[in-house]
Design a protein around this motif. Structure first.
Motif, mmCIF file in Angstrom:
data_model
loop_
_atom_site.group_PDB
_atom_site.id
_atom_site.type_symbol
_atom_site.label_atom_id
_atom_site.label_comp_id
_atom_site.label_asym_id
_atom_site.label_seq_id
_atom_site.Cartn_x
_atom_site.Cartn_y
_atom_site.Cartn_z
ATOM 1 N N GLU A 64 -4.809 -1.551 29.260
ATOM 2 C CA GLU A 64 -4.471 -2.762 28.533
ATOM 3 C C GLU A 64 -5.594 -3.779 28.510
ATOM 4 O OE1 GLU A 64 -2.137 -5.312 31.867
ATOM 5 O OE2 GLU A 64 -1.076 -3.677 30.914
ATOM 6 N N GLN A 73 -0.144 -2.220 19.940
ATOM 7 C CA GLN A 73 -1.126 -1.503 20.745
ATOM 8 C C GLN A 73 -2.463 -1.461 20.012
ATOM 9 O OE1 GLN A 73 -0.636 -0.032 23.735
ATOM 10 N NE2 GLN A 73 -2.663 0.834 23.849
ATOM 11 N N ASP A 78 0.494 9.678 22.765
ATOM 12 C CA ASP A 78 1.661 9.182 23.498
ATOM 13 C C ASP A 78 1.641 7.666 23.660
ATOM 14 O OD1 ASP A 78 2.601 11.734 23.781
ATOM 15 O OD2 ASP A 78 1.728 12.036 25.763
ATOM 16 N N LEU A 79 0.459 7.078 23.784
ATOM 17 C CA LEU A 79 0.356 5.642 24.012
ATOM 18 C C LEU A 79 0.419 4.809 22.729
ATOM 19 C CD1 LEU A 79 -2.418 5.646 26.726
ATOM 20 C CD2 LEU A 79 0.034 5.367 27.045
ATOM 21 N N HIS A 134 -6.039 3.403 26.531
ATOM 22 C CA HIS A 134 -5.163 3.712 27.657
ATOM 23 C C HIS A 134 -5.105 2.597 28.682
ATOM 24 C CE1 HIS A 134 -8.501 4.486 30.406
ATOM 25 N NE2 HIS A 134 -9.083 5.043 29.382
#
Length: 165
Positions: free
Chosen positions: A131, A106, A100-101, A129
């Motif tokens: 940052e 990312q 999902d992330l 998950h």
């Protein structure tokens, strides 16, 4: 030689050979399942004493997903994207549902097999998950941040006013 000693010597030799064979088989099996961690820069800049990645090798590659590089196949769950750290890019092919992330920009870690010099067929994609978290090796490459072990005795030094640095 005494027959009793000869029998004992035979058993000791069989035991030594059996243990040696068992250890050899265990080492061979472990060498087949080792996944080394690489960054995209490691594909170009091979450090002294470190082997460059080879086609067919199982590995983990960590980096940031390049903006605009995510391509999804409409008919299947196949996704193709590039990751980078400070320079070169590595293409990752993944068949399945992404975390999902997962998104462009990312940080991710992809685990799989190298099928071309700069193409990884991933069997698993992990998205960070938090940052702030980054694998220590990747942080050193991208930001020049040196990992400090918090359990080390001199990890946090006290200042004269009682605050830790």
């Amino acid at each position: 030689m005494n027959p009793r000693r000869k029998k004992r010597l035979t058993w000791v030799m069989l035991l030594v050979v059996g243990v040696s064979v068992a250890i050899g088989l265990m080492l061979f099996a472990m060498s087949q399942s080792i996944n080394l961690f690489y960054t995209p820069s490691d594909f170009v800049e091979v450090e002294e004493g470190k082997q460059p990645p080879t086609v067919g090798q199982r590995m983990r590659v960590g980096g940031m997903v390049v903006e605009g590089s995510v391509k999804r196949n409409r008919d299947t769950l196949e996704v193709r994207f590039n990751i980078t750290d400070t320079g070169p890019e590595i293409t990752v092919l993944y068949q399945g549902i992404l975390p999902d992330l997962f998104r462009e920009g990312q940080g991710i870690v992809a685990q799989g097999e190298l099928i071309e010099p700069r193409v990884l067929r991933a069997s698993e994609v992990l998205a960070k998950h938090d940052e702030e978290y980054m694998p220590p090796e990747l942080a050193e490459k991208m930001k020049g941040i040196k990992h400090v072990n918090p359990n080390a005795p001199d990890a946090f030094k006290q200042t004269s006013d009682g605050e830790s640095q």
